[in-house]
Design an enzyme around this catalytic site. Structure first.
Site, PDB file in Angstrom:
ATOM      1  N   TYR A   1       0.786  -1.103   0.035  1.00 39.00           N
ATOM      2  CA  TYR A   1      -0.005  -0.167   0.240  1.00 39.00           C
ATOM      3  C   TYR A   1       1.079   1.028  -0.030  1.00 39.00           C
ATOM      4  CZ  TYR A   1      -4.033   2.900   1.445  1.00 39.00           C
ATOM      5  OH  TYR A   1      -5.022   4.044   1.467  1.00 39.00           O
TER       6      TYR A   1
ATOM      7  N   LYS B   1       0.944   4.093  -3.001  1.00 34.98           N
ATOM      8  CA  LYS B   1       0.626   5.383  -2.810  1.00 34.98           C
ATOM      9  C   LYS B   1       1.854   6.405  -3.230  1.00 34.98           C
ATOM     10  CE  LYS B   1      -3.680   4.897  -1.621  1.00 34.98           C
ATOM     11  NZ  LYS B   1      -4.763   5.141  -2.636  1.00 34.98           N
TER      12      LYS B   1
END
Length: 250
Positions: A155, A159
């Site tokens: 993640y 991002k």
């Protein structure tokens, strides 16, 4: 403040529920025409119907954003219905947390594909339409996790990559009067978060580490997105707006 969003056509990915649904609802409340884009067709239609019931203009399009043919269908359906695309909000994302040593290749691919490949495909698909009209807004939903969170290697990496993609596209597309920006949320209190087994403990720790001592609300993110999509932000591009209550990497 008049944001100039009346009759703008807005696609919000991953907007059947959660932050995406609130973003879509705020656009509709401002008079924009909204496309609810989600892999869950039933939930997407329910959200679109809710907006219509409140007097908004909205359609739902079932979309798997990691498939180019599905994204092409999304764009075609939007153009057939509304005739233009003014704003794309790349909100869709998934979370599959674990420590790196336990993380599966499938968990890595799922998170990176939805966040990065999905954003790539959706942005690429709408860009010719925006460039031809010499006007457009892209808002990508990143996360304060781009600084790096334990248990979120996939993640955090995705991002962080999204922020790099944003900077690249801001520089490529500015000549067409298209702005590309990021909103990086902090810890947002959603129904999913409230259902976590250790919610109260997580909430207390987050508030302790946040200068403005509360959890974020979905509306906090939506407000930032609408500003960046508005006429008021016409000379802002390539930026990352952290909506975190002042909490960054800790």
């Amino acid at each position: 403040m008049n944001l100039g969003l009346t009759d703008k056509v807005v696609i919000v990915t991953g907007s059947a529920r959660g932050i995406g649904a609130v973003i879509a609802a705020e656009f509709a409340a401002e008079g924009a025409r909204v496309v609810i884009c989600d892999i869950n067709a039933e939930a997407a239609e329910a959200t679109a119907q809710t907006l219509r019931d409140k007097g908004g203009q909205a359609i739902a399009v079932e979309t798997d954003i990691v498939r180019a043919d599905s994204v092409a269908h999304l764009v075609d359906r939007t153009m057939e219905t509304f005739g233009q695309i003014d704003v794309l909000v790349n909100n869709a994302g998934v979370v599959k947390d674990s420590l790196l040593i336990k993380m599966t290749e499938e968990a890595w691919d799922a998170v990176v594909d939805v966040t990065l490949k999905g954003t790539f495909l959706c942005t690429k698909a709408v860009m010719p339409i925006m460039a031809e009209r010499r006007s457009g807004r892209i808002v990508n939903i990143a996360s304060r996790a781009h600084h790096g969170n334990p248990g979120q290697a996939n993640y955090s990496a995705a991002k962080a990559g999204l922020i790099g993609f944003t900077g690249s596209q801001a520089r490529e597309q500015g000549r067409f009067n298209i702005t590309v920006n990021c909103v990086a949320p902090g810890f947002i209190e959603t129904p999913l978060v409230r259902a976590l087994p250790h919610y109260e403990k997580i909430k207390a720790k987050t508030i302790e580490n946040t200068p403005i001592p509360r959890l974020g609300r979905e509306e906090d993110i939506a407000d930032a997105v609408l500003f960046l999509a508005s006429d008021r932000a016409s000379w802002i591009t390539g930026e990352v707006v952290h909506v975190t209550g002042g909490r960054y990497s800790n």
